[in-house]
Design a protein around this motif. Structure first.
Motif, PDB file in Angstrom:
ATOM      1  N   PRO A 151      47.543 -13.867  11.443  1.00  0.00           N
ATOM      2  CA  PRO A 151      46.379 -13.270  12.098  1.00  0.00           C
ATOM      3  C   PRO A 151      45.893 -14.112  13.275  1.00  0.00           C
ATOM      4  O   PRO A 151      46.079 -15.332  13.329  1.00  0.00           O
ATOM      5  CB  PRO A 151      45.310 -13.257  10.982  1.00  0.00           C
ATOM      6  N   TYR A 153      42.196 -13.998  15.606  1.00  0.00           N
ATOM      7  CA  TYR A 153      40.898 -13.382  15.880  1.00  0.00           C
ATOM      8  C   TYR A 153      40.386 -13.883  17.226  1.00  0.00           C
ATOM      9  O   TYR A 153      40.656 -15.023  17.627  1.00  0.00           O
ATOM     10  CB  TYR A 153      39.900 -13.743  14.779  1.00  0.00           C
ATOM     11  N   GLU A 168      41.272 -18.138  12.033  1.00  0.00           N
ATOM     12  CA  GLU A 168      40.401 -17.724  10.937  1.00  0.00           C
ATOM     13  C   GLU A 168      39.016 -17.410  11.485  1.00  0.00           C
ATOM     14  O   GLU A 168      38.534 -18.059  12.421  1.00  0.00           O
ATOM     15  CB  GLU A 168      40.314 -18.809   9.861  1.00  0.00           C
ATOM     16  N   THR A 201      36.470  -6.114  13.396  1.00  0.00           N
ATOM     17  CA  THR A 201      36.162  -6.763  12.122  1.00  0.00           C
ATOM     18  C   THR A 201      34.747  -6.389  11.705  1.00  0.00           C
ATOM     19  O   THR A 201      34.059  -5.629  12.386  1.00  0.00           O
ATOM     20  CB  THR A 201      36.265  -8.294  12.240  1.00  0.00           C
ATOM     21  N   VAL A 208      40.299  -8.526  16.027  1.00  0.00           N
ATOM     22  CA  VAL A 208      41.548  -9.118  15.553  1.00  0.00           C
ATOM     23  C   VAL A 208      42.684  -8.500  16.348  1.00  0.00           C
ATOM     24  O   VAL A 208      42.703  -7.290  16.606  1.00  0.00           O
ATOM     25  CB  VAL A 208      41.732  -8.905  14.031  1.00  0.00           C
ATOM     26  N   ARG A 461      46.622 -10.357   5.778  1.00  0.00           N
ATOM     27  CA  ARG A 461      45.552 -11.327   6.027  1.00  0.00           C
ATOM     28  C   ARG A 461      45.062 -11.934   4.718  1.00  0.00           C
ATOM     29  O   ARG A 461      44.713 -13.112   4.661  1.00  0.00           O
ATOM     30  CB  ARG A 461      44.409 -10.668   6.797  1.00  0.00           C
ATOM     31  N   ASP A 464      47.756 -14.506   3.806  1.00  0.00           N
ATOM     32  CA  ASP A 464      47.728 -15.648   4.710  1.00  0.00           C
ATOM     33  C   ASP A 464      46.521 -16.538   4.451  1.00  0.00           C
ATOM     34  O   ASP A 464      46.649 -17.752   4.269  1.00  0.00           O
ATOM     35  CB  ASP A 464      47.717 -15.164   6.159  1.00  0.00           C
ATOM     36  N   HIS A 465      45.334 -15.966   4.444  1.00  0.00           N
ATOM     37  CA  HIS A 465      44.125 -16.780   4.332  1.00  0.00           C
ATOM     38  C   HIS A 465      44.007 -17.464   2.963  1.00  0.00           C
ATOM     39  O   HIS A 465      43.569 -18.611   2.880  1.00  0.00           O
ATOM     40  CB  HIS A 465      42.890 -15.927   4.583  1.00  0.00           C
TER      41      HIS A 465
END
Length: 609
Positions: A151, A153, A168, A201, A208, A461, A464-465
């Motif tokens: 991702p 942002y 992030e 978002t 994003v 996401r 990943d996060h």
């Protein structure tokens, strides 16, 4: 082919362009995502711009320092892996470029210098890249991979013509110019799709970058987004051919995703997708497998299937067992790392699983995510195909994506908020257009929609996060460009026929997995939230506190009486839809508490003025 180990590192990246944040702001941004890159940091800056990264070292642990630079003209920060970097390095050497090391990201400045924006056409991997070009008119490029695995942002300030970006959301908010005001339609969009789809978002200021997208911004200009074309394969019409091609492609992808100078694990839920990845990985080399379950006796426990797969493949198996009593405290960490609400209860399991993977000494894990979106694995897809000749397939399909259908969503809202959202689409218009008017079959349109919108937002996401929260890199065989293009080449009949789903993938798995895994009914990989949200359980008591009427009234969007009725209904007759709705609202309220500096100014009064 080179036999040297590949040099790679996963990272977190950040930066600003045509802006002048303070040095403390930039330090704060780096610190806020250091959990995802704890091994080293690097940055470069000048008046008006800066880029930086936090590194998670996977291969060549002492090399690969970022930013990568070319003659003080081009600076690059990079999060991800470029799998064909050896071939690209030789190509660039033939054009006269020299390289100090073999780090995969180190080729990007020269590749950009040689091919311009078209450099992305040569990349094979997963990535989010920022290129700062200081030649002529200073230019910033932001680039995402075809699946949206990594991702990125950003916030564009049109008044100041300034751009800020980060891997992030909480880190991006470290820039003081990035506001935390709500996207006013966000609650309805969240409940309609379980997390916002598209570029928007839950924060009004924060976008994003979509998959396969290049953002270009020149100094004193404004961002321009270009969606890149995806690679294609020749059509495949035979099931036997499809099964063979899928097996061969996945075997190759899993093999190269196992390359690292740190221990690599696999995640095994016991379902088809992760089990196939596990079996293929074990064919390449000895591996450790991880499965997550919950202390106590709960429905949908898959540990038995996972153990059977582990025995069949010969892995060293780790059973992770999470304590439901710890879930209330975990929720706050999960919501913080995600940066915006995600209504899937599996977020808790994902977070706990990768914490255990890290604690066991692993920095890399392969998973089976995205197989359903690539090969056609969901019941909603099967139902849409069966009803594709009728006009009502689309509303039914959209209802399946939601926490609960529109009429029941509206019943939860305060009057003002209900009036505000009733005639606004919670799904981006371009996404609905893809479902309505795409040139493909119904299933083809659904798969294109899910791969472009739902998969990156709802699944990738999250993975990943919540893995990088514990400094674990997740590698995704089903998201690799070669697998995605092969999936798009399959005819509908090779994906779904009658009650059979993922036909090509099941064909590829035959002979590799135990029969009981291949023949078991499909079961969602999720937390048994219906059983856990009942009186006396820790989640129930926590939910009652967070969704107290006085708190909801202050927010102005939810009707406290309607939310209280959910708890009453769930205590009398537990239902999946009711439990997931309570869970989704609970997550939303936790997010509000964490990220809204002043809840009152973000209330419905701001919507209606």
């Amino acid at each position: 082919m080179s036999v040297h180990p590949e040099e790679r590192a996963m990272c977190r990246i950040y930066g600003y362009f045509n802006a002048r944040p303070s040095r403390n702001e930039v330090r704060a941004v780096a610190a806020l995502q250091r959990h995802g890159g704890p091994d080293s940091t690097g940055s470069t800056h000048a008046p008006g711009w800066g880029v930086g990264n936090n590194r998670l070292a996977i291969v060549d642990l002492d090399g690969g320092a970022q930013p990568y630079e070319l003659d003080d003209r081009i600076a690059v920060v990079f999060n991800g892996e470029i799998y064909n970097h050896d071939e690209l390095r030789e190509l660039l050497r033939a054009r006269g470029y020299a390289f100090a090391d073999r780090c995969d990201g180190g080729i990007i400045p020269a590749l950009y210098d040689a091919y311009g924006e078209g450099f992305t056409d040569l990349l094979d991997g997963m990535y989010a890249i920022a290129v700062l070009d200081r030649r002529d008119v200073p230019t910033l490029l932001l680039v995402t991979d075809p699946a949206g695995m990594k991702p990125l942002y950003y916030r564009w300030d049109p008044a100041e013509r300034s751009l800020y970006f980060s891997s992030e959301i909480p880190a991006l908010l470290g820039f003081q110019a990035v506001g935390t005001d709500l996207w006013q339609e966000g609650l309805d969009a969240y409940l309609a799709t379980k997390t916002p789809f598209g570029e928007q978002t839950m924060f009004g200021d924060v976008k994003v970058l979509p998959p396969a997208t290049t953002l270009r911004c020149e100094l004193d200009g404004q961002p321009r987004l270009r969606i890149r074309r995806l690679s294609e394969c020749p059509p495949v019409t035979s099931l036997d051919t499809a099964a063979r091609l899928v097996r061969d492609r996945l075997t190759a992808e899993v093999g190269r995703l196992l390359v690292a100078d740190v221990p690599v694990a696999v995640v095994t839920s016991g379902g088809l997708d992760s089990s196939l990845v596990t079996a293929l990985a074990a064919r390449h080399r000895p591996v450790h497998s991880f499965n997550v379950a919950y202390r106590g006796s709960w429905p949908f426990d898959e540990r038995g299937y996972a153990e059977r797969v582990a025995r069949s493949a010969g892995t060293v198996h780790h059973q992770v067992e999470l304590d439901p009593a710890a879930f209330p405290s975990m929720i706050e960490d999960v919501v913080w790392h995600l940066g915006q609400p995600n209504a899937d209860p599996i977020t808790l399991s994902t977070y706990g699983l990768f914490a255990a993977v890290h604690d066991a000494g692993f920095k890399v894990a392969l998973t089976g995510d995205a197989a359903d979106e690539v090969f056609g694995g969901y019941s909603r897809m099967r139902a849409a195909v069966a009803g594709g000749s009728r006009a009502d397939w689309l509303p039914r399909y959209l209802d399946e994506l939601a926490v609960l259908p529109a009429a029941r969503r509206y019943a939860l809202y305060a009057d003002e908020y209900q009036a505000f959202v009733r005639h606004r689409s919670p799904i981006p218009p371009e996404a609905l257009d893809l479902l309505h008017t795409g040139a493909q079959t119904v299933l083809g349109r659904i798969l294109a929609f899910e791969q472009r919108y739902r998969l990156p937002a709802y699944h990738l996401r999250r993975v990943d996060h919540l893995s990088m929260a514990s400094a674990v890199e997740v590698r995704l065989p089903f998201c690799q460009p070669g697998v995605l293009s092969l999936g798009r080449a399959l005819g509908d009949d090779l994906r779904i026929r009658g009650d059979a789903v993922k036909r090509a993938l099941y064909g590829a798995a035959r002979g590799l997995l135990p029969d009981e895994v291949l023949s078991r009914p499909k079961q969602p990989f999720t937390l048994p939230v219906t059983a856990m949200l009942r009186p006396g359980e820790p989640l129930w008591e926590y939910g009652r506190d967070v969704l107290a009427g006085s708190r909801l009234a202050a927010g102005g969007r939810l009707d406290p009486v309607a939310v209280d009725a959910l708890f009453t209904a769930q205590s009398r007759r537990p239902r999946d839809e009711t439990a997931v709705t309570i869970w989704a609202l609970l997550v939303y309220e936790v997010w509000l508490d964490q990220f809204q500096r002043d809840r009152r100014t973000a209330g419905v009064a701001a919507v209606t003025t």
